[in-house]
Design an enzyme around this catalytic site. Structure first.
Site, PDB file in Angstrom:
ATOM      1  N   SER B 293      65.549 -10.802 -19.549  1.00 33.50           N
ATOM      2  CA  SER B 293      65.125 -10.751 -18.166  1.00 33.50           C
ATOM      3  C   SER B 293      64.567  -9.574 -17.627  1.00 33.50           C
ATOM      4  O   SER B 293      64.939  -8.554 -18.061  1.00 33.50           O
ATOM      5  CB  SER B 293      66.515 -11.036 -17.390  1.00 33.50           C
ATOM      6  OG  SER B 293      66.953 -12.387 -17.813  1.00 33.50           O
ATOM      7  N   HIS B 412      71.778 -14.716 -12.603  1.00 34.09           N
ATOM      8  CA  HIS B 412      72.591 -15.156 -13.697  1.00 34.09           C
ATOM      9  C   HIS B 412      74.016 -15.120 -13.672  1.00 34.09           C
ATOM     10  O   HIS B 412      74.803 -15.797 -14.362  1.00 34.09           O
ATOM     11  CB  HIS B 412      71.650 -14.457 -15.083  1.00 34.09           C
ATOM     12  CG  HIS B 412      70.328 -14.901 -15.319  1.00 34.09           C
ATOM     13  ND1 HIS B 412      70.121 -15.961 -15.705  1.00 34.09           N
ATOM     14  CD2 HIS B 412      69.552 -14.175 -15.351  1.00 34.09           C
ATOM     15  CE1 HIS B 412      68.739 -16.086 -15.930  1.00 34.09           C
ATOM     16  NE2 HIS B 412      68.377 -15.049 -15.654  1.00 34.09           N
TER      17      HIS B 412
END
Lengths: 471, 471
Positions: B293, B412
């Site tokens: 990410s 997340h």
């Protein structure tokens, strides 16, 4: 008592395990334990009234700026600018808090269930169970639970979230099986029958929701014909099909819902509209959109009407005998039958039954369990004129709260159809005779008038009908 | 002013023509006229405050039965039976009326739009425009309109109503085109690149809604790998693919939303969960679910941190000079750099820039528009240790309202992942360097801990991390 089912209302949406457990647990409960759980839900997960009262009090303490008539000005720019802005901001905040407080705790639970993959199905089962329980118990808290759940289901089942699918012979057997099970109007008698309804000259469309896969929420069956059918045999019998491009009429001959828990949520309206659009686009030759519909409430209405007339007649006879002079029952008396109809019925009915009047003979004929009258040509021809006449009256004049008394009539009228034609012996099946003396009705959807019709039915209860029907 | 657009709020749902007209009319308006219309909607179609006040007054007039502590008893069976039933029935009726009154008039309009085939898309456009207008204007009525619409959209976009579809090279070009346009993380550079992302060893899944056909609301790209990738090149470069059954790791390397009007409505959470379930079912060899990410907020945070330290240092210098003695700014001073880091930076930075301290050199290096430092091995090795260290701090310690400051981290973490590994020079693209000094992070979803992690992040803001990260 209610096993050890936990009702998850926490806001952390990641805890799906609890929802799965609830779903499994609930469906394995007996009807009685389901009832107990629904009561717990209705009472123990209700609105927090103390909180609402507190907020309501605060709301009233807000200093409303008043205009000369004591009303709150609408426009935030009308008043003193900054001060009004601050006031409005408090209003919005308070109103939002009130809205949240007025949501019962089971509201959160329903929302979480709805977000969970199998949840919508469980919610429909919950409502079906609620409706069953409410047949015997009408506690206010149960009613409130049911009406809240219904509102939510209406929101979640927005027609735009539904998927329209043409059901064909190529669909999985597991889906077609559902069609057979749920067909509520004209039962499917064989695989042959099912196949006919899905093949040339026929269409079947269903509305599907992603959360209830593999079965439609509602489906409609359509026949592509050269003219509006007068009898159901024309639709269901296995006549040799003709090329579809010769068809000029799309006839809706059956519409069935599959989820008892979605009772009262009108998806059929949207389904019909979508299907009309689809057929028009694909088959520009089709100019007429009509139904061949049952009249499920006709016999029930007629029998109770006849029975009450018999009652009045009886009371009147007594009154005359006793000369008590109270006989104002005659004000409720109606001439249900014309003189000539009465005579014909009395004469033709002799062989099967006896009675003092045409009304009594008719009542006995129609209420006999095996409907002997429908097997005699003589009786059929005697009964036909009054039964058709009274059916027109039932469809066009009999109302409940301003809407057509017959549920199917109400359904099509609110969608914008009009009553087109009454068809004698259109459904001579046992069910057809029992429900409506074998009569069926065509409703017609005239595209350019649909909205107008729906509006005038909605606002003033006006029932549109063809000139034939009015006679 | 706002053309002649009618906002249809009547309840007769058959009048779709008005909705169609509104949709067409709205999308053809200029931004300025859209703003005017949104203001009309916010103010002229607001809650009817007079009605709410009236009902609120009535609610308080209800005679609440009190228990000894002044609270309303919860259980309708606790009190006097019939009387309580009647009381509760009034409560429910009043609460329902209040709920209805608290619904702004635009609420009816939104509901009607949502039921209309193209309506959801228009609602998303309305909200996107609202968010744009609110960048400059923050009238309470606009804020209330926006927050109401957002709540409604959350309800209507229930994940259970969405359709998960694996996007492949066989999908229509009109859909694949959307993927190229909306890919927000790692832009798709060519048809070749797109094809690579959809072929062997790769997956792409999208969430679709029936009312917004032909484009996903959100989509995620997955690489099937033998180990968790440390750099984005491993994912995007065209290495020869290996057989998919050798993969043991599913790496989420990109997730993109397509509708600006759905900002803040977290569909990604559900998408990730569904994709994990799907991949597990289809490929039991896959044991690890991780992400590679971006850290979109890192550089922005670090630069402002460095800038404020420079400011403090300046004030301190002045304080010392003026001897004013107010110099309590030092309490905000932090040692962002370790001594050895400071030395190395000053020394290596000389060639490119000058500065009184390591902080100043670092600030100048990082804020220079062409990121010269990332082209010098010398500088890279000097900057690596502090940049990695500060990145760990940024991810694990920096918070806003109890949640991780970095939006991707927050996303997340709230889904139940933990911070696993920080990767140096994982994305050396211009964008990567600018956003996060080329650093990327792996979050890992450990299936058996997802719910626990999400809960502890949700309740106490705890950020889970591997032992490596903690050092």
């Amino acid at each position: 008592m209610r096993a050890s089912i936990i009702i998850p209302t926490d806001k952390i949406e990641s805890v799906d395990a609890n929802l799965e457990e609830f779903s499994k647990g609930y469906t394995s409960l007996s009807q009685e334990h389901r009832r107990d759980l629904l009561l717990v839900l209705a009472k123990g997960y209700d609105v927090n009234r103390n909180r609402v009262r507190e907020l309501v009090q605060q709301y009233l303490n807000l200093e409303f700026p008043h205009d000369s008539e004591g009303n709150v000005p609408d426009d935030e720019q009308s008043g003193g600018g900054v001060r009004d802005e601050a006031f409005l901001a408090s209003c919005y905040r308070m109103e939002r808090n009130l809205r949240i407080a007025l949501k019962p705790m089971y509201g959160d639970f329903f929302e979480r269930l709805n977000a969970y993959p199998g949840g919508l199905k469980i919610l429909a089962v919950l409502r079906a169970d609620l409706l069953t329980v409410m047949e015997n118990e009408t506690m206010p808290s149960l009613r409130a639970l049911e009406s809240y759940l219904k509102e939510k289901l209406i929101t979640w089942l927005s027609p735009a979230a539904l998927h329209l699918h043409q059901i064909t012979w190529d669909d999985p057997a597991s889906l077609l099986e559902k069609i057979v099970v749920y067909e509520a109007v004209h039962p499917i008698r064989s695989l042959q029958d099912l196949r006919r309804r899905l093949s040339i000259g026929r269409r079947c469309f269903g509305y599907f929701h992603p959360a209830i896969p593999g079965e439609p929420l509602i489906f409609i069956e359509v026949a592509l014909l050269k003219a509006v059918a007068k009898t159901i045999q024309e639709v269901l019998w296995d006549d040799p099909p003709f090329p579809e491009n010769e068809a000029t009429c799309a006839l809706f001959y059956s519409i069935s819902s599959t989820q008892a828990g979605l009772t009262g949520i009108n998806l059929g309206k949207f389904l019909i509209k979508r299907v009309i659009e689809l057929v028009r686009r694909d088959m520009p030759n089709i100019m007429v959109f009509a139904t061949l519909s049952p009249i499920p409430g006709y016999m029930q209405w007629l029998l109770s009407k006849l029975a009450s007339q018999l009652k009045f007649a009886e009371v009147e006879t007594e009154d005359t005998t006793n000369s008590s002079g109270v006989g104002n029952s005659s004000t409720f008396k109606e001439n249900l039958l014309l003189l000539e109809e009465e005579e014909k019925i009395c004469e033709s009915g002799k062989r099967l039954t006896d009675g003092k009047s045409g009304i009594e003979v008719l009542y006995k004929l129609l209420s006999s369990t095996n409907s002997e009258w429908s097997k005699s040509d003589h009786l059929i021809s005697a009964l036909k004129p009054p039964l058709i006449r009274l059916c027109a009256r039932y469809l066009l004049k009999e109302k409940k709260r301003g809407k057509a008394l017959d549920p199917v009539a109400n359904f099509h009228l609110q969608n914008g159809a009009i009553v087109e034609r009454i068809n004698w012996m259109a459904d001579p099946s046992e069910k057809g005779i029992r429900q409506s003396a074998g009569i069926m009705v065509n409703y017609v959807y005239r595209l350019e008038q649909i909205e107008e019709n729906a509006q005038s039915y909605f606002s003033i209860g006006h029932i549109g009908a063809s000139s034939d029907i009015h006679r």
